[in-house]
Design an enzyme around this catalytic site. Structure first.
Site, PDB file in Angstrom:
ATOM      1  CE  LYS A 113      46.187  58.066  77.752  1.00 16.43           C
ATOM      2  NZ  LYS A 113      45.374  58.381  76.588  1.00 16.43           N
ATOM      3  CG  ASP A 145      46.031  55.599  74.197  1.00 14.12           C
ATOM      4  OD1 ASP A 145      46.769  56.321  73.503  1.00 14.12           O
ATOM      5  OD2 ASP A 145      44.934  55.978  74.649  1.00 14.12           O
TER       6      ASP A 145
END
Length: 275
Positions: A12, A128
């Protein structure tokens, strides 16, 4: 009921990360444009009577193999049991969501196999995890629960980590301001990668200044990326220490990887495509 044999957990990357406030419970409010790379960890789920994690890969050292691991927590909370083979290709504590992406990949695979995942499970595992569950370009707001898909051109990038661990808590503690401006209400439709990079240059990662104090190596990484041939933008991802630069072509990103890698053979360096 079994999960897919192999699950991919992409890195990410926070193209932007604006810290816009802090709730009374201590959670920070964010406004972040997130994309995912074509490099990541791999997991294999094999149903069985006992939960266990088997590690492999260059970054297996130090990863817990018990209930402290987010993949264990995700699988258990979803009602799955068995052995999880986790191939750690991503450095951990690196600002690229390794553990969160691993957990999200498990939930994504189990959802595809018909498991009913509790609505708030992903967020309970970490801020996240919900956006990593999308695994595509998204705008993440709030404490990670507000996610909207975003259309971006394909971006060519170089990811660089100097091998230092940056404690997230120390970075947030070093913030001079926790009430900063968000991104514009509307993210433009970009026709080219350079156009996107120009707009991104007007945005920020508010965690970058305190991270650079906590880990001065980040200065060197950003300096090398920013002066590499063809670099359109250099910035830190998440809370660090992984940084990225965007390039107009895949060839330019690979050339920069060669140049920086020759000077810093001990750094983790990957030329990637972002989506």
């Amino acid at each position: 009921m079994t999960a897919e044999p192999v699950v991919f957990a992409p890195a990410k990357i926070n193209l932007t990360l604006h810290v816009t406030g802090q709730r009374s419970d201590g959670y920070h409010l964010l406004d972040s444009l997130v994309v995912f790379a074509d490099v990541g960890d791999q997991l294999r789920l094999q149903p069985g009577p006992q939960m266990q994690i088997k590690l492999s890969g260059p970054f297996a050292k130090g990863v817990p193999t018990d209930a402290r691991n987010l993949v264990w927590q995700a699988a258990e909370a979803a009602g799955w049991c068995g052995a999880i083979d986790l191939d750690k290709q991503l450095p951990h504590g690196a600002g690229i969501g390794g553990g969160s992406s691993d957990a999200a990949a498990v939930l994504r695979a189990l959802t595809a196999q018909g498991y009913e995942i509790p609505k708030d499970l992903a967020l309970s595992l970490g801020a996240d995890v919900p956006v990593c569950g999308q695994a595509k370009a998204s705008r993440m707001r709030g404490i990670g629960e507000e996610i909207a898909s975003v259309e971006l051109p394909k971006l060519q990038a170089l990811l660089v980590n100097p091998g230092v661990h940056v404690p997230t808590g120390a970075v947030f503690s070093g913030l001079h301001s926790r009430d900063n401006a968000p991104m514009p209400d509307e993210i433009p439709q970009f026709s080219t990668a350079p156009e996107c990079a120009d707009w991104l240059a007007e945005q920020r990662n508010d965690l970058e200044p305190p991270a650079r104090i906590a880990a001065p190596e980040i200065d060197r990484v950003l300096g090398d990326l920013g002066t590499s041939s063809g670099a359109m933008l250099a910035r830190m991802s998440g809370s660090g220490a992984t940084c990225f630069a965007l390039y107009p072509t895949k060839k330019a990103a690979h050339m920069a990887a060669y140049e920086i890698g020759a000077e810093h053979p001990d750094w983790w360096i990957r030329a990637v495509s972002l989506r």
